[in-house]
Motif scaffolding. Structure first.
Motif, short mmCIF file in Angstrom:
data_model
loop_
_atom_site.label_atom_id
_atom_site.label_comp_id
_atom_site.label_asym_id
_atom_site.label_seq_id
_atom_site.Cartn_x
_atom_site.Cartn_y
_atom_site.Cartn_z
N GLU A 351 0.74 -1.16 0.00
CA GLU A 351 -0.05 -0.09 0.11
C GLU A 351 0.80 1.21 0.09
O GLU A 351 0.42 2.05 0.26
CB GLU A 351 -0.93 0.00 1.23
CG GLU A 351 -1.96 -1.13 1.25
CD GLU A 351 -3.09 -1.07 2.18
OE1 GLU A 351 -3.00 0.07 2.89
OE2 GLU A 351 -3.68 -2.11 2.58
N ASN A 352 2.34 1.41 -0.30
CA ASN A 352 2.97 1.92 -0.41
C ASN A 352 3.13 3.00 0.88
O ASN A 352 3.06 4.42 0.94
CB ASN A 352 2.63 3.39 -1.52
CG ASN A 352 3.64 4.08 -1.78
OD1 ASN A 352 5.15 3.84 -1.83
ND2 ASN A 352 3.58 5.23 -2.55
N ILE A 353 3.24 2.31 2.10
CA ILE A 353 3.26 2.83 3.26
C ILE A 353 4.76 2.83 3.87
O ILE A 353 5.21 1.57 3.92
CB ILE A 353 2.35 2.39 4.40
CG1 ILE A 353 0.88 2.68 3.67
CG2 ILE A 353 2.60 2.81 5.56
CD1 ILE A 353 -0.40 2.24 4.74
N GLU A 354 5.32 3.80 4.34
CA GLU A 354 6.73 3.39 4.92
C GLU A 354 6.80 3.15 6.32
O GLU A 354 6.09 3.90 7.10
CB GLU A 354 7.55 4.71 4.65
CG GLU A 354 9.06 4.72 5.25
CD GLU A 354 9.99 6.11 5.14
OE1 GLU A 354 10.90 6.10 5.45
OE2 GLU A 354 9.03 6.96 4.62
N LEU A 355 7.55 2.09 6.80
CA LEU A 355 7.54 1.79 8.24
C LEU A 355 8.71 2.09 8.81
O LEU A 355 9.90 1.40 8.10
CB LEU A 355 7.20 0.10 8.53
CG LEU A 355 7.23 -0.24 9.67
CD1 LEU A 355 6.17 0.54 10.66
CD2 LEU A 355 6.97 -1.85 9.74
N ILE A 356 8.79 3.05 9.91
CA ILE A 356 10.19 3.02 10.40
C ILE A 356 10.16 2.47 11.76
O ILE A 356 9.36 2.87 12.58
CB ILE A 356 10.44 4.76 10.46
CG1 ILE A 356 10.56 5.34 9.12
CG2 ILE A 356 11.81 4.90 11.34
CD1 ILE A 356 10.40 7.00 9.07
N SER A 357 11.07 1.39 12.01
CA SER A 357 10.97 0.70 13.23
C SER A 357 12.38 0.85 13.74
O SER A 357 13.42 0.47 13.33
CB SER A 357 10.80 -0.77 13.07
OG SER A 357 10.70 -1.43 14.14
N HIS A 388 -3.58 6.10 0.47
CA HIS A 388 -2.69 5.62 -0.21
C HIS A 388 -1.35 6.42 -0.05
O HIS A 388 -1.45 7.60 0.16
CB HIS A 388 -3.02 5.88 -1.86
CG HIS A 388 -4.21 5.19 -2.37
ND1 HIS A 388 -4.16 3.77 -2.36
CD2 HIS A 388 -5.37 5.66 -2.59
CE1 HIS A 388 -5.34 3.54 -3.00
NE2 HIS A 388 -5.97 4.67 -3.16
N GLY A 389 -0.22 5.52 0.51
CA GLY A 389 0.80 6.10 1.02
C GLY A 389 0.73 6.80 2.35
O GLY A 389 -0.17 7.05 3.05
N GLY A 390 1.97 6.89 2.92
CA GLY A 390 1.94 7.67 4.12
C GLY A 390 3.13 7.23 5.15
O GLY A 390 4.07 6.30 4.42
#
Length: 480
Positions: A351-357, A388-390
Motif C-alpha cells: 500500500e506504499n506505506i513506509e514503516l520506520i521501526s 494511499h501512502g504515508g
C-alpha cells in the motif's frame, strides 16, 4: 404508630407527668411549711397560756391569807384552779385563745372552748413533753395542742385549739387551680409540641418520599438539606447514596446498552459474511458458471470465511483474557521490534506505506504472543487510517523508569471526542471504511485488555488530518 405521634405523645406525657409531680411537691411543700408555722404558733400560744396560769397561781398563793384560808384553798384546790383559769384570757388577732385545763386523771377542770374534742392524746404524753394532733370536726380542721403543767406538785394538762381550716381550703383551692392549669398546659404544650414535632419530622417525610420515588425508579430524587443536625447529616448521606446509586444504575444501563450493541454488532458482523457466503454457495450449487466466475465466487467465500474466522477468534480471545493468567517472559526489545516490523513490512509495502521501526536496548517482561497482537493491531490500524501512502513510526524508548512503545502515523486522525470510545468492543470511527477493510471493531478492545493484564497504560493522541499516536507505557522493563 407513626414516629410523629410517638414524639408528640411521649413529649406530652413526659411534660404532664413532670409538671404534675413538680407541682404536687410544691403544693405539698407549701402546705407542710404553713402547717409547721401553725404548729409552732400553737405551741407558742400554749407556752403563753402556761406562763399566764403560772403567774396567776403565784399571785394567788402569795397573797396574805390566814392559815385557815390557806387550808381552805388547799381543800378546795380544784375550785381555785378553775377560778384562776377563768381569770386568764389571751387575746390575739384571731380573738381569744380557747383552752382546756385537765387534772392528772385527764378530767376537765376548766374549758373555754366549745369544741367537742376528746383528750385521749393526753394519755400519750410524758410528764415533760408537748404534743399535738390534727382533728377534723365536720368540714373544719383544728390543731389540738397539749402540754403538762406542774401545780402544787400535781400534774395538770393544758390544751389549746387553733383553727387551721384555711390551710386545707387553700390546699384544695391550689389543687383545683392546678387541675385547670394542667389542662391548659396540656393544650398549650400539645399545640407547641405538634408544631415543633411536625417541623422536626418534616425532613423525615422528605426522606421517606424520596426513598419511595427511588424505589419506583426515579433515581434523580434528592432531599433538601434543612438543618445541620443528625437528620441533616442523614439527609446529606442519603443524597450521597442516591448520587452513587444513580451513577451505578447509569453504569449498569450503559453496560447493558454496550452489551446490546455488542450482541447487535456481532450479529451484524456474522450476518454480512454468512449472507454473502450462502448466496455465492447457492450460485455454485444451482447455476452453471464459467471457470473464472467459479474462482471469483470461491475466493469471495474464502475471504469472508477467513474474516468470520478472525472475528470469532478475536471474540474468543476477549473472553479468554478475562479468565486466565499468563506467564510473563523476558524479551529483548530490539529483536522483538525487528520481528514485528518484518511481519508487517509486506502488507505496508503493497500500500506504499513506509514503516520506520527502531528500539532502544531493554529487556521487556511481557507475554510475547499477546503483546505482539497489540503491536500488530496498532500498526494495522495505522495502515487502515491512510488511503494511499504515508508513514508509520514504530518505536521503543526509555522515559525515566518506563519503557514506552509508540505507534505514530500520518493518517486521517480522530476527533478528541472519539478517543475515549475507541477501546470499546465493536466501536469503529468510520464503520463503512473499517468493514470494507475487513475490520470488526474488536482490535483495540482486545489491546486494552492485554495492556491492563501487563499492568501497563495505553494513551491516545490524535488530531484530524495530522494523524494518531498510540503510546504503551511498560513498567516491567530493565535497561541493558
Amino acid at each position: 404508630m407513626n414516629f410523629f405521634w410517638k414524639i408528640f405523645f411521649s413529649t406530652i406525657i413526659i411534660s404532664s407527668v413532670t409538671f404534675s409531680i413538680g407541682s404536687y411537691f410544691m403544693i405539698d411543700s407549701q402546705f407542710r411549711s404553713s402547717l409547721s408555722r401553725e404548729i409552732s404558733a400553737s405551741f407558742e400560744e400554749n407556752d403563753i397560756l402556761c406562763y399566764a396560769l403560772k403567774q396567776e397561781f403565784k399571785t394567788e398563793y402569795t397573797m396574805p391569807y390566814h392559815s385557815e384560808k390557806y387550808y381552805e384553798l388547799v381543800v378546795a384546790e380544784k375550785q381555785i384552779i378553775e377560778k384562776i383559769a377563768q381569770s386568764v384570757t389571751i387575746n390575739t388577732s384571731k380573738g381569744n385563745i380557747p383552752f382546756r385545763l385537765n387534772d392528772d386523771s385527764f378530767r376537765s377542770i376548766f374549758s373555754s372552748s366549745t369544741l367537742d374534742i376528746d383528750n385521749q392524746m393526753l394519755s400519750r404524753l410524758s410528764s415533760d413533753k408537748k404534743g399535738y394532733e390534727i382533728v377534723k370536726l365536720g368540714h373544719d380542721y383544728f390543731l389540738h395542742t397539749a402540754s403538762p403543767l406542774i401545780f402544787q406538785k400535781e400534774t395538770l394538762y393544758l390544751e389549746n385549739f387553733r383553727n387551721i381550716t384555711f390551710l386545707f381550703e387553700n390546699r384544695s383551692e391550689q389543687y383545683r387551680r392546678f387541675n385547670y392549669l394542667v389542662l391548659t398546659m396540656i393544650m398549650t404544650c400539645g399545640a407547641v409540641v405538634f408544631l415543633v414535632t411536625r417541623w422536626l419530622t418534616k425532613p423525615l417525610k422528605y426522606l421517606s418520599r424520596a426513598t419511595r420515588q427511588i424505589a419506583n425508579g426515579h433515581f434523580d430524587q434528592r432531599v433538601k438539606l434543612l438543618s445541620r443536625d443528625e437528620i441533616g447529616k442523614l439527609s446529606k448521606d442519603f443524597n450521597k447514596m442516591a448520587v452513587k446509586l444513580e451513577q451505578t444504575v447509569e453504569e449498569l444501563k450503559d453496560a447493558t446498552r454496550r452489551q446490546e450493541d455488542f450482541i447487535g454488532s456481532f450479529a451484524h458482523e456474522l450476518k454480512t459474511p454468512l449472507t454473502s457466503m450462502i448466496g455465492y454457495a447457492d450460485m455454485l450449487r444451482s447455476k452453471k458458471m464459467d471457470q473464472e466466475q467459479i474462482i471469483l465466487s470461491a475466493d469471495y467465500i474464502f475471504k469472508e470465511g477467513k474474516r468470520l474466522e478472525s472475528l470469532s477468534m478475536k471474540l474468543l480471545e476477549m473472553i479468554v483474557l478475562q479468565k486466565q493468567d499468563f506467564t510473563m517472559k523476558r524479551v529483548y526489545a530490539t529483536d522483538y521490534f525487528d520481528e514485528i516490523g518484518g511481519i508487517m513490512y509486506p502488507a505496508l509495502k503493497e500500500e506504499n506505506i513506509e514503516l520506520i521501526s527502531f528500539a532502544e536496548d531493554a529487556v521487556l517482561q511481557i507475554e510475547p504472543d499477546l503483546m505482539k497482537t497489540v503491536c500488530m493491531n496498532l500498526v494495522d490500524n495505522a495502515r487502515k487510517s491512510m488511503d494511499h501512502g504515508g508513514k508509520i513510526v514504530f518505536s521503543g524508548k526509555w522515559c525515566k523508569d518506563e519503557y514506552r512503545i509508540s505507534v505514530e502515523d500520518t493518517g486521517k486522525g480522530m476527533e478528541e471526542s472519539e478517543l475515549s470510545k475507541i477501546t470499546e468492543a465493536f466501536y469503529m470511527v468510520d464503520k463503512s471504511r473499517a468493514r470494507a477493510q475487513g475490520g470488526a471493531g474488536l482490535g483495540l478492545a482486545i489491546c486494552a485488555d492485554i495492556v491492563r493484564m501487563h499492568h501497563a497504560k495505553m494513551e491516545f493522541a490524535s488530531s484530524p488530518g495530522k494523524g494518531t499516536c498510540v503510546t504503551i507505557m511498560l513498567r516491567e522493563a530493565k535497561k541493558i
